[in-house]
Design a protein around this motif. Structure first.
Motif, short mmCIF file in Angstrom:
data_model
loop_
_atom_site.label_atom_id
_atom_site.label_comp_id
_atom_site.label_asym_id
_atom_site.label_seq_id
_atom_site.Cartn_x
_atom_site.Cartn_y
_atom_site.Cartn_z
N TRP A 66 1.07 -1.20 0.13
CA TRP A 66 -0.05 0.06 -0.05
C TRP A 66 0.78 1.26 0.01
O TRP A 66 1.83 1.35 0.81
CB TRP A 66 -0.97 -0.02 1.02
CG TRP A 66 -1.92 -0.91 1.26
CD1 TRP A 66 -1.88 -2.28 0.89
CD2 TRP A 66 -3.56 -0.86 1.27
NE1 TRP A 66 -3.11 -2.91 1.16
CE2 TRP A 66 -3.94 -1.90 1.26
CE3 TRP A 66 -4.05 0.50 1.50
CZ2 TRP A 66 -5.54 -2.05 1.32
CZ3 TRP A 66 -5.56 0.16 1.49
CH2 TRP A 66 -6.20 -0.78 1.45
N SER A 67 0.82 2.08 -0.95
CA SER A 67 1.51 3.38 -0.84
C SER A 67 0.68 4.48 -0.52
O SER A 67 -0.32 4.44 -0.66
CB SER A 67 2.03 3.60 -2.44
OG SER A 67 0.78 3.84 -3.33
N CYS A 68 1.56 5.33 0.04
CA CYS A 68 0.88 6.72 0.47
C CYS A 68 0.70 7.49 -0.53
O CYS A 68 1.79 8.11 -1.22
CB CYS A 68 1.78 7.24 1.49
SG CYS A 68 1.34 8.73 2.20
N ARG A 69 -0.68 7.91 -1.13
CA ARG A 69 -0.95 8.52 -2.26
C ARG A 69 -1.15 10.33 -1.62
O ARG A 69 -1.12 11.05 -2.51
CB ARG A 69 -2.19 8.15 -2.70
CG ARG A 69 -2.01 6.49 -3.17
CD ARG A 69 -1.38 6.40 -4.61
NE ARG A 69 -1.94 7.00 -5.53
CZ ARG A 69 -2.96 6.34 -6.18
NH1 ARG A 69 -3.32 5.16 -5.90
NH2 ARG A 69 -3.43 7.26 -7.17
N VAL A 70 -1.63 10.55 -0.47
CA VAL A 70 -1.78 11.57 -0.02
C VAL A 70 -1.21 11.82 1.59
O VAL A 70 -1.51 10.99 2.24
CB VAL A 70 -3.35 12.06 0.25
CG1 VAL A 70 -3.41 13.47 0.87
CG2 VAL A 70 -3.84 12.26 -1.49
N SER A 71 -0.37 12.64 1.57
CA SER A 71 -0.08 12.98 2.96
C SER A 71 0.19 14.43 3.43
O SER A 71 0.87 15.14 2.86
CB SER A 71 1.38 12.49 3.03
OG SER A 71 1.91 12.53 4.16
N HIS A 72 -0.92 15.02 4.19
CA HIS A 72 -1.07 16.12 4.73
C HIS A 72 -1.05 16.17 5.99
O HIS A 72 -1.54 15.14 6.72
CB HIS A 72 -2.30 16.97 3.99
CG HIS A 72 -2.16 17.16 2.54
ND1 HIS A 72 -1.10 17.95 1.90
CD2 HIS A 72 -2.81 16.76 1.33
CE1 HIS A 72 -1.18 18.09 0.53
NE2 HIS A 72 -2.22 17.27 0.39
N PRO A 73 -1.17 17.31 6.92
CA PRO A 73 -1.11 17.21 8.35
C PRO A 73 -2.30 16.59 8.84
O PRO A 73 -2.30 16.03 9.83
CB PRO A 73 -0.95 18.47 8.68
CG PRO A 73 -0.27 19.29 7.61
CD PRO A 73 -0.65 18.36 6.42
#
Length: 576
Positions: A33-40
């Motif tokens: 599983w890849s991180c597609r969105v990473s925001h606070p």
């Protein structure tokens, strides 16, 4: 786990999100599983790049999937990113649903709560829950997510009993506690203060005048099919029936050229061999048909367990061999997924029901046409004597007691045959569910898209079947692009004998698997043994119930094991 799998995490605070995500990063990456969105405040993980994921420009929203304007134009990523920035309340959701459609889940963080809008077609599953100050939304219950699930998650055995009691029927409610399913067309707001939902889109509203009836049914279908097909490579399923023929005819020539295989599954029984009709469909477009002969069913505990990593039993996987074959063809053909005609029977109204006459009476009152009622009587082979029609109406009213879907909560003013159509559309949510083929590629059912459903809902059932002909309006709309044999056809393929024989051949396995399983241990199969006899199966039918029970048993076993494993000291076992 399907290629549409995802999990979205929305934190009440940035610290709450980080506390939940940090221990999971390595585990998710190890499972692919890849991180597609990473925001606070927002994080999204998915195992496949076939699912479009667009983050809002301000980091507080995300759109999962694809969206189109009513003209069929794909909404560009830049516009999607703006949409994911806008407030998402009931007014905004209604405007969005009126102006756009697609296969999507829109998620927006606002003032500490999380608003979630699932597109009316229900093409992508969405289930939500809370954990440690974080709202989670997922389409998949893959084991890698076990540590993210509620600590007090449990099987709901009363809900399991309802699944068993009405085997094969779609139930919106889950048989897992602490999880909230989101219906197609529902806006749900979740936060520390609780969860509440509003049904933004209802089939009954479309019928009652929410949308004008389209004058050109064909253009609506063509727009939906062409938009969803895009420029991808597909495996196209051609049953030999009207609905898959309409989907094939609706594709642009270049889209048809990109089809990796036009597939028809057939059996040796004459009533189940529809190759002549399917050949006529593809020959009209100068293509060849891939013909797959069916011989029995492959059932085993291992095979049944393949699609148990979902929030529901995988009743869409009821034909294991069919789904396995399509999955292999998607993989080996380099296809994006499979394209089907499923749902057309409900949208275009295939059911020969005497209830249609009551629609004519309710809609036209004193101006009801005797000719329409006479044609319905002839089609359904019923006497015009009122008692026969009243019995059908009474049976219909009794059946409503077990309907389980938010689409069916408000049917005020909806006549009985239209209500029947809506209930069958709710059942068609089964076709949007997980199956073996969805593990290899996207399974797209264009006739269950929002614009096509709305077209079918806005037409009276009398007009959809005018002259006592199933799917009359659809036939008329596509008459000049359908093979004459398909247009004129009045029968449907009948595979009951094949499935009866196939399931009868698996009775030794099914007896052991079901009577020695979790459902039997819970006392839910006490009346089943007489149905597990070859004679009963061949004479009375019931193969669908047995297959559905087997899929439900597999799902119960899987979740019983998973829930037990979560209490073990060795937490690594929870992801296996």
């Amino acid at each position: 786990m399907g290629v549409d799998s995802f999990v979205v995490l929305v934190g009440d605070t940035a610290a709450a999100l980080e506390a939940v995500v940090a221990p999971m990063r390595r585990r998710l990456a190890g499972a692919g599983w890849s991180c597609r969105v990473s925001h606070p405040f927002v994080a999204v993980y998915a195992p496949s790049d076939r699912l479009a994921i667009t983050a809002g420009l301000d980091g507080h929203g995300v759109l999962i999937g694809q969206m189109f304007g009513n003209s069929g134009r794909a909404t560009p990523t830049s516009e999607l990113a703006v949409l994911a920035c806008r407030p998402l309340d009931a007014t905004a959701a209604r405007r969005l649903v009126a102006e756009r459609w697609g296969r999507y889940v829109l998620i927006r963080r606002t003032a500490g709560d999380t608003a979630i809008l699932r597109d009316p077609s229900g093409a992508i599953e969405a289930v939500c829950w809370r954990r440690s100050g974080v709202t989670l939304i997922a389409s998949s219950a893959a084991p890698v997510l076990d540590r993210l699930l509620p600590d007090d998650l449990a099987l709901d055995w009363e809900a399991v009993a309802r699944l068993v009691g009405r085997g094969g029927e779609y139930r919106h409610s889950l048989a897992l506690t602490k999880l909230t399913p989101i219906a197609g067309g529902e806006l749900r707001v979740v936060g520390a203060g609780g969860s509440h939902g509003a049904q933004i889109w209802r089939p009954a509203d479309i019928y009652r005048g929410g949308r004008d009836r389209p004058a050109d049914l064909r253009s609506v279908v063509q727009t939906a099919v062409r938009s969803l097909a895009g420029d991808h490579r597909w495996i196209a399923e051609v049953s030999g029936g009207l609905d898959s023929a309409i989907v094939a005819a609706s594709l642009e020539p270049l889209q048809r050229d990109r089809v990796a295989a036009w597939v028809n599954h057939y059996v040796e029984h004459p009533e189940g061999d529809e190759r002549a009709y399917a050949r006529a469909v593809v020959a009209r477009h100068s293509h060849g048909l891939t013909e797959v002969r069916r011989e029995g069913l492959n059932l085993s505990a291992e095979r049944l367990a393949r699609t148990t990593d979902a929030f529901r039993p995988a009743t869409n996987d009821i034909d294991t061999d069919y789904n396995d074959d399509i999955a292999v063809r998607v993989r080996e053909g380099g296809a994006w997924g499979s394209l089907t005609g499923q749902g057309g029977d409900a949208v275009f109204f295939q059911m020969p029901s005497p209830l249609i006459a009551f629609d004519e009476l309710q809609e036209r009152g004193l101006w009801a046409r005797p000719a329409a009622v006479h044609r319905i009587a002839r089609w359904t082979r019923r006497s015009l004597w009122p008692s026969a029609w009243l019995r059908a109406l009474q049976e219909h009213r009794r059946s409503r007691a077990d309907w389980d879907h938010p689409w069916l909560d408000d049917l005020k003013g909806v006549p009985p045959a239209k209500a029947l159509q809506i209930s069958i559309l709710a059942f068609c949510q089964t076709f949007q569910g997980q199956a073996a083929r969805s593990r290899e590629g996207v399974c797209v059912n264009p006739l269950l898209s929002q614009p096509v459903m709305e077209a079918g809902l806005s037409w009276s059932t009398v007009d959809l079947t005018w002259g006592g002909r199933d799917r009359f309006a659809a036939r008329a709309a596509f008459k000049d692009v359908l093979p004459p044999s398909i247009y004129a056809r009045r029968s449907k393929g009948e595979l009951g004998a094949f499935y009866g024989e196939a399931v009868a051949g698996q009775l030794p396995f099914l007896k052991d698997y079901l009577l020695g399983g979790a459902l039997a241990q819970a006392g839910l199969l006490d009346d089943l043994e007489p149905d597990l006899a070859r004679e009963a199966l061949l004479w009375r039918g019931g193969f669908s119930r047995l297959l559905t029970l087997a899929l439900t048993e597999a799902w119960i076993r899987r979740w019983t094991s998973r829930l037990a494993a979560r209490s073990w000291p060795d937490g690594d076992r929870t992801s296996r």
